[in-house]
Design a protein around this motif. Structure first.
Motif, short mmCIF file in Angstrom:
data_model
loop_
_atom_site.label_atom_id
_atom_site.label_comp_id
_atom_site.label_asym_id
_atom_site.label_seq_id
_atom_site.Cartn_x
_atom_site.Cartn_y
_atom_site.Cartn_z
N ASP A 108 -35.11 -91.63 -68.40
CA ASP A 108 -36.18 -90.90 -69.10
C ASP A 108 -37.27 -91.87 -69.59
N PRO A 109 -38.52 -91.38 -69.60
CA PRO A 109 -38.94 -89.99 -69.40
C PRO A 109 -39.14 -89.59 -67.93
N LYS A 111 -37.11 -89.58 -65.36
CA LYS A 111 -36.00 -88.81 -64.79
C LYS A 111 -36.10 -87.32 -65.17
N THR A 112 -36.44 -87.04 -66.41
CA THR A 112 -36.55 -85.65 -66.85
C THR A 112 -37.63 -84.91 -66.06
N SER A 201 -44.86 -89.48 -66.56
CA SER A 201 -44.30 -88.91 -67.78
C SER A 201 -45.18 -87.83 -68.40
#
Length: 206
Positions: A108-109, A111-112, A201
């Motif tokens: 994250d961020p 990956k999210t 992101s």
């Protein structure tokens, strides 16, 4: 009487000579006067003064170095396990950042955002991310990328940045990968475009 006649003729000759000199000076330092139909004196507007040869204005020898392509330095060697070693495959395979099998290389961020993009695609609602974000949304030209790709790596403890620069279709692109060391290995936390002024992101894939 004869003496006065000689003096008068001498003065008239000097006056004529002075007028001819003024006309010649006008042709050299200003616009040459328009020649009349009976004027046969070429000395008033010499071609060498009024018109320069084209070769003097744009000599071929002087223009040649400007068109010479810039020689790029050879790419720096990539060390195994380094941040650059993790980033480079994204420029060897198109859309690798969207492959769920590569999600293990993200945290994250980033990956999210990628997980939400997968869910949106699976629901049939369309795509949230461009398929070639690693290329700054440029057209995929593997030959041009392989030829011009250059990387700079900076490591500060468990944080790292990899700046990637390349040229596609004459346009320069520069991106910045942010990484963090997790469990002894580097993971991508974000991807930013310096030229496009966007960040992974910042995407809201809802």
């Amino acid at each position: 009487m004869l003496r006065r006649l000689v003096v008068a003729l001498s003065s008239l000759s000097m006056l004529v000579a002075g007028l001819n000199g003024a006309v010649s000076a006008q042709g050299l330092f200003g616009a040459p006067p328009k020649a009349s139909s009976g004027d046969n004196a070429p000395a008033e507007s010499p071609p060498a003064v009024d018109t320069l040869p084209p070769a003097v204005d744009t000599p071929p020898a002087a223009a040649a170095p400007e068109n010479k392509p810039v020689e790029l330095p050879p790419p720096a060697p990539v060390l195994p396990g380094s941040p650059t070693a993790l980033v480079k495959p994204f420029y060897e395979h198109l859309g690798l950042e969207l492959d769920p099998a590569q999600r293990k290389n993200f945290i994250d961020p980033a990956k999210t955002v990628l997980d939400k993009s997968d869910a949106l695609r699976a629901s049939g609602q369309g795509e949230c991310l461009d398929p070639n974000m690693a290329l700054d949304n440029a057209n995929y030209d593997k030959l041009a990328i392989d030829k011009s790709l250059r990387t700079i790596e900076a490591v500060n403890g468990d944080q790292a940045k990899v700046v990637v620069a390349f040229v596609v279709e004459g346009h320069q692109h520069r991106l910045e990968w942010k990484l963090k060391k997790v469990g002894g290995g580097w993971k991508v936390s974000d991807l930013l475009s310096v030229t496009g002024e966007w960040a992974l992101s910042q995407y809201q894939c809802e």
